[in-house]
Write a protein that holds these residues in place. Structure first.
Motif, PDB file in Angstrom:
ATOM      1  N   ARG A   1       0.830  -1.215   0.000  1.00 46.42           N
ATOM      2  CA  ARG A   1       0.000   0.000   0.000  1.00 46.42           C
ATOM      3  C   ARG A   1       0.860   1.259   0.000  1.00 46.42           C
ATOM      4  NH1 ARG A   1      -4.288  -0.206   4.531  1.00 46.42           N
ATOM      5  NH2 ARG A   1      -4.982   1.691   3.521  1.00 46.42           N
ATOM      6  N   LEU A   2       1.990   1.208   0.700  1.00 46.00           N
ATOM      7  CA  LEU A   2       2.899   2.352   0.722  1.00 46.00           C
ATOM      8  C   LEU A   2       3.460   2.603  -0.676  1.00 46.00           C
ATOM      9  CD1 LEU A   2       4.464   4.565   2.192  1.00 46.00           C
ATOM     10  CD2 LEU A   2       6.162   2.838   2.807  1.00 46.00           C
ATOM     11  N   ASN A   3       3.877   1.536  -1.361  1.00 48.60           N
ATOM     12  CA  ASN A   3       4.394   1.703  -2.725  1.00 48.60           C
ATOM     13  C   ASN A   3       3.316   2.227  -3.666  1.00 48.60           C
ATOM     14  OD1 ASN A   3       7.023   0.968  -2.173  1.00 48.60           O
ATOM     15  ND2 ASN A   3       6.656  -1.188  -2.569  1.00 48.60           N
ATOM     16  N   SER A   4       2.078   1.757  -3.509  1.00 47.72           N
ATOM     17  CA  SER A   4       0.969   2.248  -4.337  1.00 47.72           C
ATOM     18  C   SER A   4       0.733   3.732  -4.083  1.00 47.72           C
ATOM     19  CB  SER A   4      -0.314   1.480  -4.043  1.00 47.72           C
ATOM     20  OG  SER A   4      -0.183   0.144  -4.418  1.00 47.72           O
ATOM     21  N   LEU A   5       0.782   4.127  -2.810  1.00 38.04           N
ATOM     22  CA  LEU A   5       0.589   5.528  -2.452  1.00 38.04           C
ATOM     23  C   LEU A   5       1.711   6.387  -3.050  1.00 38.04           C
ATOM     24  CD1 LEU A   5      -1.040   7.678  -0.912  1.00 38.04           C
ATOM     25  CD2 LEU A   5       0.331   7.122   1.110  1.00 38.04           C
ATOM     26  N   LEU A   6       2.934   5.897  -3.005  1.00 35.82           N
ATOM     27  CA  LEU A   6       4.051   6.647  -3.585  1.00 35.82           C
ATOM     28  C   LEU A   6       3.890   6.789  -5.100  1.00 35.82           C
ATOM     29  CD1 LEU A   6       7.032   5.246  -1.509  1.00 35.82           C
ATOM     30  CD2 LEU A   6       6.138   7.579  -1.469  1.00 35.82           C
TER      31      LEU A   6
ATOM     32  N   PRO B   1       1.466  15.758  -8.125  1.00 35.32           N
ATOM     33  CA  PRO B   1       1.128  16.425  -6.859  1.00 35.32           C
ATOM     34  C   PRO B   1      -0.325  16.159  -6.458  1.00 35.32           C
ATOM     35  CG  PRO B   1       2.358  17.927  -8.262  1.00 35.32           C
ATOM     36  CD  PRO B   1       2.040  16.713  -9.086  1.00 35.32           C
ATOM     37  N   ARG B   2      -0.513  15.804  -5.166  1.00 32.81           N
ATOM     38  CA  ARG B   2      -1.837  15.463  -4.639  1.00 32.81           C
ATOM     39  C   ARG B   2      -2.086  16.204  -3.330  1.00 32.81           C
ATOM     40  NH1 ARG B   2      -4.241  12.153  -8.655  1.00 32.81           N
ATOM     41  NH2 ARG B   2      -2.626  10.766  -9.399  1.00 32.81           N
ATOM     42  N   THR B   3      -3.341  16.499  -3.060  1.00 33.36           N
ATOM     43  CA  THR B   3      -3.709  17.126  -1.789  1.00 33.36           C
ATOM     44  C   THR B   3      -3.742  16.068  -0.693  1.00 33.36           C
ATOM     45  OG1 THR B   3      -6.070  16.754  -2.079  1.00 33.36           O
ATOM     46  CG2 THR B   3      -5.168  18.819  -2.990  1.00 33.36           C
ATOM     47  N   ARG B   4      -3.745  16.530   0.545  1.00 31.91           N
ATOM     48  CA  ARG B   4      -3.863  15.609   1.674  1.00 31.91           C
ATOM     49  C   ARG B   4      -5.144  14.818   1.569  1.00 31.91           C
ATOM     50  NH1 ARG B   4      -7.653  15.187   4.761  1.00 31.91           N
ATOM     51  NH2 ARG B   4      -7.986  17.421   4.741  1.00 31.91           N
ATOM     52  N   ALA B   5      -6.243  15.473   1.196  1.00 33.78           N
ATOM     53  CA  ALA B   5      -7.536  14.793   1.083  1.00 33.78           C
ATOM     54  C   ALA B   5      -7.495  13.700   0.011  1.00 33.78           C
ATOM     55  CB  ALA B   5      -8.632  15.802   0.775  1.00 33.78           C
ATOM     56  N   GLU B   6      -6.822  13.969  -1.110  1.00 34.79           N
ATOM     57  CA  GLU B   6      -6.700  12.952  -2.165  1.00 34.79           C
ATOM     58  C   GLU B   6      -5.903  11.747  -1.680  1.00 34.79           C
ATOM     59  OE1 GLU B   6      -6.660  15.223  -6.434  1.00 34.79           O
ATOM     60  OE2 GLU B   6      -4.979  15.687  -5.088  1.00 34.79           O
ATOM     61  N   LEU B   7      -4.813  12.008  -0.977  1.00 34.93           N
ATOM     62  CA  LEU B   7      -3.993  10.921  -0.440  1.00 34.93           C
ATOM     63  C   LEU B   7      -4.775  10.106   0.584  1.00 34.93           C
ATOM     64  CD1 LEU B   7      -0.589  12.786   0.070  1.00 34.93           C
ATOM     65  CD2 LEU B   7      -1.286  11.358  -1.852  1.00 34.93           C
ATOM     66  N   GLN B   8      -5.460  10.810   1.462  1.00 39.41           N
ATOM     67  CA  GLN B   8      -6.248  10.157   2.508  1.00 39.41           C
ATOM     68  C   GLN B   8      -7.350   9.303   1.880  1.00 39.41           C
ATOM     69  OE1 GLN B   8      -7.392  12.832   5.656  1.00 39.41           O
ATOM     70  NE2 GLN B   8      -9.151  11.558   6.217  1.00 39.41           N
ATOM     71  N   ASP B   9      -8.030   9.840   0.869  1.00 39.23           N
ATOM     72  CA  ASP B   9      -9.085   9.102   0.182  1.00 39.23           C
ATOM     73  C   ASP B   9      -8.505   7.888  -0.534  1.00 39.23           C
ATOM     74  OD1 ASP B   9     -11.869   8.846  -0.696  1.00 39.23           O
ATOM     75  OD2 ASP B   9     -11.061   9.318  -2.702  1.00 39.23           O
ATOM     76  N   PHE B  10      -7.332   8.039  -1.158  1.00 41.78           N
ATOM     77  CA  PHE B  10      -6.673   6.936  -1.854  1.00 41.78           C
ATOM     78  C   PHE B  10      -6.398   5.779  -0.893  1.00 41.78           C
ATOM     79  CE2 PHE B  10      -2.920   4.685  -3.425  1.00 41.78           C
ATOM     80  CZ  PHE B  10      -3.294   4.398  -4.729  1.00 41.78           C
ATOM     81  N   CYS B  11      -6.019   6.122   0.348  1.00 45.65           N
ATOM     82  CA  CYS B  11      -5.728   5.098   1.363  1.00 45.65           C
ATOM     83  C   CYS B  11      -7.001   4.538   2.008  1.00 45.65           C
ATOM     84  CB  CYS B  11      -4.839   5.682   2.463  1.00 45.65           C
ATOM     85  SG  CYS B  11      -3.175   6.043   1.904  1.00 45.65           S
ATOM     86  N   GLY B  12      -8.123   5.213   1.788  1.00 41.94           N
ATOM     87  CA  GLY B  12      -9.372   4.755   2.392  1.00 41.94           C
ATOM     88  C   GLY B  12      -9.438   5.016   3.888  1.00 41.94           C
ATOM     89  N   ILE B  13      -8.774   6.084   4.336  1.00 36.89           N
ATOM     90  CA  ILE B  13      -8.759   6.423   5.765  1.00 36.89           C
ATOM     91  C   ILE B  13      -9.677   7.604   5.989  1.00 36.89           C
ATOM     92  CG2 ILE B  13      -7.299   7.248   7.661  1.00 36.89           C
ATOM     93  CD1 ILE B  13      -5.023   5.615   6.343  1.00 36.89           C
ATOM     94  N   LYS B  14     -10.585   7.462   6.954  1.00 35.40           N
ATOM     95  CA  LYS B  14     -11.603   8.483   7.196  1.00 35.40           C
ATOM     96  C   LYS B  14     -11.131   9.604   8.119  1.00 35.40           C
ATOM     97  CE  LYS B  14     -15.500   5.274   6.713  1.00 35.40           C
ATOM     98  NZ  LYS B  14     -15.529   4.831   5.502  1.00 35.40           N
ATOM     99  N   THR B  15     -10.283   9.299   9.096  1.00 35.77           N
ATOM    100  CA  THR B  15      -9.890  10.277  10.106  1.00 35.77           C
ATOM    101  C   THR B  15      -8.645  11.061   9.685  1.00 35.77           C
ATOM    102  OG1 THR B  15     -10.677   8.700  11.752  1.00 35.77           O
ATOM    103  CG2 THR B  15      -9.420  10.572  12.569  1.00 35.77           C
ATOM    104  N   GLU B  16      -8.805  12.397   9.556  1.00 40.89           N
ATOM    105  CA  GLU B  16      -7.706  13.252   9.123  1.00 40.89           C
ATOM    106  C   GLU B  16      -6.537  13.209  10.104  1.00 40.89           C
ATOM    107  OE1 GLU B  16      -6.673  17.957   8.404  1.00 40.89           O
ATOM    108  OE2 GLU B  16      -8.765  17.341   8.288  1.00 40.89           O
TER     109      GLU B  16
ATOM    110  N   LYS C   1       0.136  20.667  -1.608  1.00 40.56           N
ATOM    111  CA  LYS C   1       0.070  19.325  -2.219  1.00 40.56           C
ATOM    112  C   LYS C   1       1.337  18.591  -1.863  1.00 40.56           C
ATOM    113  CE  LYS C   1      -3.118  20.454  -5.879  1.00 40.56           C
ATOM    114  NZ  LYS C   1      -3.458  20.299  -7.266  1.00 40.56           N
ATOM    115  N   TYR C   2       1.309  17.289  -2.070  1.00 40.03           N
ATOM    116  CA  TYR C   2       2.423  16.427  -1.727  1.00 40.03           C
ATOM    117  C   TYR C   2       2.813  15.616  -2.949  1.00 40.03           C
ATOM    118  CZ  TYR C   2       0.778  17.796   2.825  1.00 40.03           C
ATOM    119  OH  TYR C   2       0.383  18.539   3.890  1.00 40.03           O
ATOM    120  N   MET C   3       4.137  15.398  -3.069  1.00 39.78           N
ATOM    121  CA  MET C   3       4.647  14.704  -4.244  1.00 39.78           C
ATOM    122  C   MET C   3       5.792  13.778  -3.853  1.00 39.78           C
ATOM    123  SD  MET C   3       5.732  16.556  -7.735  1.00 39.78           S
ATOM    124  CE  MET C   3       6.053  15.597  -9.193  1.00 39.78           C
ATOM    125  N   LYS C   4       5.874  12.657  -4.541  1.00 38.48           N
ATOM    126  CA  LYS C   4       6.958  11.706  -4.334  1.00 38.48           C
ATOM    127  C   LYS C   4       8.296  12.373  -4.667  1.00 38.48           C
ATOM    128  CE  LYS C   4       8.620   7.294  -6.130  1.00 38.48           C
ATOM    129  NZ  LYS C   4       8.327   6.202  -7.046  1.00 38.48           N
TER     130      LYS C   4
END
Length: 185
Positions: A124-129, A135-150, A181-184
């Motif tokens: 999952r970490l490699n997929s997220l990377l 560049p992605r927002t925190r919300a996009e990254l969080q949604d990609f991981c399927g995590i509800k709590t910020e 935004k955040y980027m690898k």
């Protein structure tokens, strides 16, 4: 024997793993499978591990290192014996990508502890990377991981990834910017 400490060095500039440790040399210079004569570095300990079935055949480490380094990186490892035993393992990007992100090779205890704090398995970490190559927002990254709590996402995934250097902020001088935004790396 020298008092030189054991070291493992990894470099992103030169894709290789380099180790060195103190040694009671039986010969000096480069070793290869053709001129290698295996000997136990510590015979009493070697005997104990052989007796309980936790030791491979003497010399199998060098044979396996040649076999798998050629298989995964297409190059030969280098072994140099002397008062300091040196090993250089060439790495290829393809080989390291299947194991984990090349940006982080645990070399320090503190770094390894931070890496353990990321609450994602390696896949999952490699997929997220990979998702972060754009560049992605925190919300996009969080949604990609399927995590509800910020808060959980920030503390357990985002901040450790930033600290280790797996990702970077696109606006580093304004970490709380609404346009952040955040980027690898």
């Amino acid at each position: 024997m020298t008092g030189k400490p054991k070291r493992i060095i990894s470099s992103l500039d030169m894709p290789q793993l380099y180790t060195e440790n103190a040694n009671r040399a039986h010969s000096f210079g480069s070793l290869s499978l053709a001129n290698f004569d295996p000997f136990p570095k510590n015979p009493p300990i070697s005997k104990v591990f052989r007796e309980i079935g936790l030791a491979d055949e003497l010399g199998s480490g060098m044979r396996n290192t040649y076999k798998y380094t050629l298989l995964y990186s297409g190059a030969e490892p280098q072994f140099v014996e002397g008062n300091v035993f040196r090993t250089t393992i060439p790495l290829s990007e393809a080989a390291t990508a299947t194991v984990g992100p090349i940006q982080f090779l645990p070399g320090t205890e503190a770094g390894a502890e931070l890496y353990e704090k990321i609450k994602l398995d390696t896949g999952r970490l490699n997929s997220l990377l990979e998702f972060c190559t754009v560049p992605r927002t925190r919300a996009e990254l969080q949604d990609f991981c399927g995590i509800k709590t910020e808060k959980y996402f920030r503390e357990k995934i985002l901040n450790p990834m930033l600290t280790i250097g797996l990702i970077r902020r696109t606006i580093p001088d304004r970490p709380n910017s609404p346009n952040q935004k955040y980027m690898k790396i």
